[in-house]
Structure formats: C-alpha cells, structure tokens
Design a protein around this motif. Structure first.
Motif, mmCIF file in Angstrom:
data_model
loop_
_atom_site.group_PDB
_atom_site.id
_atom_site.type_symbol
_atom_site.label_atom_id
_atom_site.label_comp_id
_atom_site.label_asym_id
_atom_site.label_seq_id
_atom_site.Cartn_x
_atom_site.Cartn_y
_atom_site.Cartn_z
ATOM 1 N N GLY A 1 -0.197 -3.260 12.201
ATOM 2 C CA GLY A 1 0.079 -2.904 13.532
ATOM 3 C C GLY A 1 -1.165 -2.969 14.380
ATOM 4 O O GLY A 1 -1.134 -3.229 15.530
ATOM 5 N N ILE A 2 -2.267 -2.804 13.823
ATOM 6 C CA ILE A 2 -3.554 -3.091 14.759
ATOM 7 C C ILE A 2 -4.414 -4.148 14.258
ATOM 8 O O ILE A 2 -5.608 -4.286 14.647
ATOM 9 C CB ILE A 2 -4.547 -1.531 14.640
ATOM 10 C CG1 ILE A 2 -4.977 -1.248 13.102
ATOM 11 C CG2 ILE A 2 -3.691 -0.425 15.405
ATOM 12 C CD1 ILE A 2 -5.516 0.207 13.300
ATOM 13 N N SER B 1 -10.041 -2.642 7.993
ATOM 14 C CA SER B 1 -10.176 -1.824 6.680
ATOM 15 C C SER B 1 -9.435 -0.498 6.661
ATOM 16 O O SER B 1 -9.138 -0.121 7.821
ATOM 17 C CB SER B 1 -11.655 -1.656 6.364
ATOM 18 O OG SER B 1 -12.200 -0.720 7.159
ATOM 19 N N LEU B 2 -9.248 -0.132 5.620
ATOM 20 C CA LEU B 2 -8.763 1.123 5.363
ATOM 21 C C LEU B 2 -9.928 1.931 4.820
ATOM 22 O O LEU B 2 -10.640 1.846 3.792
ATOM 23 C CB LEU B 2 -7.698 1.300 4.439
ATOM 24 C CG LEU B 2 -6.997 2.533 4.260
ATOM 25 C CD1 LEU B 2 -6.181 3.110 5.159
ATOM 26 C CD2 LEU B 2 -6.221 2.706 2.870
ATOM 27 N N ASN B 3 -10.155 3.339 5.554
ATOM 28 C CA ASN B 3 -11.353 4.172 5.180
ATOM 29 C C ASN B 3 -10.649 5.314 4.807
ATOM 30 O O ASN B 3 -9.945 6.048 5.588
ATOM 31 C CB ASN B 3 -12.199 4.346 6.354
ATOM 32 C CG ASN B 3 -12.796 2.881 6.807
ATOM 33 O OD1 ASN B 3 -12.651 1.626 6.498
ATOM 34 N ND2 ASN B 3 -13.842 3.038 7.684
ATOM 35 N N PRO C 1 -1.682 7.307 2.965
ATOM 36 C CA PRO C 1 -0.168 7.239 3.561
ATOM 37 C C PRO C 1 0.918 6.066 2.956
ATOM 38 O O PRO C 1 0.322 5.188 2.730
ATOM 39 C CB PRO C 1 0.011 7.415 5.060
ATOM 40 C CG PRO C 1 -0.941 6.444 5.404
ATOM 41 C CD PRO C 1 -2.125 6.872 4.164
ATOM 42 N N GLN C 2 2.048 6.514 2.706
ATOM 43 C CA GLN C 2 2.955 5.493 2.299
ATOM 44 C C GLN C 2 3.138 4.287 3.156
ATOM 45 O O GLN C 2 3.477 3.493 2.746
ATOM 46 C CB GLN C 2 4.375 5.913 1.994
ATOM 47 C CG GLN C 2 4.512 7.084 0.826
ATOM 48 C CD GLN C 2 5.916 7.580 0.559
ATOM 49 O OE1 GLN C 2 6.468 7.693 1.465
ATOM 50 N NE2 GLN C 2 5.961 8.012 -0.552
ATOM 51 N N ASP C 3 2.971 4.606 4.704
ATOM 52 C CA ASP C 3 3.318 3.244 5.540
ATOM 53 C C ASP C 3 1.712 2.877 6.005
ATOM 54 O O ASP C 3 1.662 2.184 6.902
ATOM 55 C CB ASP C 3 3.772 3.866 6.620
ATOM 56 C CG ASP C 3 3.046 5.047 7.517
ATOM 57 O OD1 ASP C 3 2.002 5.544 6.781
ATOM 58 O OD2 ASP C 3 3.341 5.407 8.513
ATOM 59 N N TRP C 4 0.892 3.076 4.792
ATOM 60 C CA TRP C 4 -0.424 2.364 5.323
ATOM 61 C C TRP C 4 -0.484 0.879 5.717
ATOM 62 O O TRP C 4 -1.331 0.506 6.624
ATOM 63 C CB TRP C 4 -1.450 2.540 4.117
ATOM 64 C CG TRP C 4 -1.026 1.840 2.850
ATOM 65 C CD1 TRP C 4 -0.295 2.326 1.913
ATOM 66 C CD2 TRP C 4 -1.348 0.655 2.565
ATOM 67 N NE1 TRP C 4 -0.303 1.395 0.703
ATOM 68 C CE2 TRP C 4 -0.873 0.152 1.125
ATOM 69 C CE3 TRP C 4 -2.141 -0.442 3.089
ATOM 70 C CZ2 TRP C 4 -0.815 -1.157 0.538
ATOM 71 C CZ3 TRP C 4 -2.378 -1.793 2.451
ATOM 72 C CH2 TRP C 4 -1.643 -1.972 1.344
#
Length: 242
Positions: free
Chosen positions: A179-180, A184-186, A170-173
């Motif tokens: 925020g958390i 990682s991003l999966n 997403p654009q707000d990745w």
C-alpha cells in the motif's frame, strides 16, 4: 539504496546518550555507514530528535514531550544521565541532526515518532525539512510504526524509501507494504520467525531487524534473509562490513 548490513540505533545508544549528536558521532567512529534516529513533533511545530513520550528518562527535564515548547527542550541536558563526560549535551533539532549526519557521510533512517492521528499536520513539515536539507535520496530511509504517517509520506513523495516498523509481524504485512510501495519491513528480531522472514524476502522486500546487541542474537536471521541489523553497539557487528 546504498544499504549496508549494520545500522546504529538512536545513533549508537550503548556508546553515547541516545538521539544526540554525540551518539551520532560515536556511531560514525565505529565505522558504521547508517544511523537510525527518532524525530519527535513537539509544541508549536518543533521537530526534535527524541524517543520517549516524556522528557524524564533522557533529560533533566520532566513532562510530556509533545507538549513541550522547543525553547524548553533545547535548554535541557540530554547527556548527563548517561555519563558525566556527556554533561551539557543537548537535544538536537532535526536540522542539526541532518547537518551532523551529512557532515559524517552517513545514511539516515529517520523514524517518525508519532502516535497521534493528526498525520496530515505532522508529516509535511518533516518531509519539507528533508527536501530542503537532505542531499542524497539513496541514503535516506523513513520509517514509522504509524502506518497512516507512512501513507502520507508515500502520497507526498512516491520516490521515498519507506520502512514499515512493527514488533510482531502482522498478518496483513504484505498488504501494508504494498500500500505504500515500501522498501522494507523493519521488525523486532526477537519476534521474527524464519517463515515470516523468508516470506518477506520472497515478496521482494528488504528485511531489517532491531535491536540486536550481540552477534548470537541474530546469527540465524542472516540465513533467513535479514538484510541489516539495527544495533545500539555497531562495534559488535562491524566485522560483517569488511
């Protein structure tokens, strides 16, 4: 975190019936050091290792998974659909899966499989179980598509390794990961672009891609900075761990 390049998906979903103890053991036999499984909240506070919203595909039962009682789910056959040699394999509880994974010396990527909104009720029992039973925090990742669930995880234990699960990035990745305090991003390997991958890495996050089952599928992703592949057949990638 002691992350390795290969992670078995739902145990090893091409080698044994997914999200079962047999699948976790099949993954371990490949030499893989990490497995991903799904924890699914069901009726009366039950926590089982399961993926689908209905029981039909992966068991001999039927109906809505979330509405099923624990006694019913544990009585189902979750292996025969995959092959007769797995007949009688059951749906594990979270506790059973944790015990199995730790006995095998594996790392755990636990996906919270929950599409509802009552995260304040669902998440704390999962974390409580992990706190009581999981021994090595460096070998535990918690992931979810449900961002509010991850927010609760972060609030209750800011030291957890959290992974935000997405299909298309997403654009707000970056806002979401920040925020958390994500690890990682999966994401879905087939939706990922080189630009997105490099941006995630430049921002300081790990990048895990699912669910690739051939080396060719992600041959470019390693060059983009992918840290680990999540796969139904770890055998295809184990040469990368040598």
């Amino acid at each position: 975190m002691q992350l390795s390049k290969v992670m078995g998906h739902r145990g090893a979903a091409l080698l044994a019936p997914e999200n079962t103890l047999a699948s976790i053991k099949a993954a371990a036999k490949t030499g893989v050091k990490w497995v991903e499984i799904d924890v699914y909240p069901i009726a009366q506070g039950g926590l089982v290792i399961f993926h689908d919203d209905t029981l039909d595909r992966c068991t001999n039962g039927s109906g809505v998974t979330a509405d099923a009682e624990l006694k019913t789910v544990l009585s189902l056959d979750a292996g025969a659909w995959f092959g007769s040699e797995f007949s009688g394999e059951g749906v594990p509880t979270l506790e059973q899966a944790i015990a199995c994974i730790q006995d095998l010396g594996l790392g755990l990527n636990l996906e919270i499989k929950y599409e509802g909104t009552d995260v304040e009720a669902v998440v704390p029992p999962i974390l409580a179980t992990l706190t009581a039973l999981w021994q090595d925090p460096e070998m535990l990742m918690i992931s979810s598509f449900n961002y509010p669930a991850l927010e609760v995880c972060h609030r209750l234990n800011s030291t957890l390794y959290l992974a935000y699960l997405v299909e298309d990035v997403p654009q707000d990745w970056q806002e979401k990961l920040s925020g958390i305090a994500a690890y990682s991003l999966n994401c879905d390997y087939s939706q990922l672009t080189e630009t997105q991958a490099r941006a995630v890495k430049e921002a300081g996050y790990k990048l895990l891609c699912y669910t690739a089952n051939t080396t060719d599928a992600v041959k470019d992703h390693w060059q983009w900075g992918m840290d680990a592949v999540i796969t139904d057949d770890p055998n295809q990638f184990m040469h990368l761990e040598s």
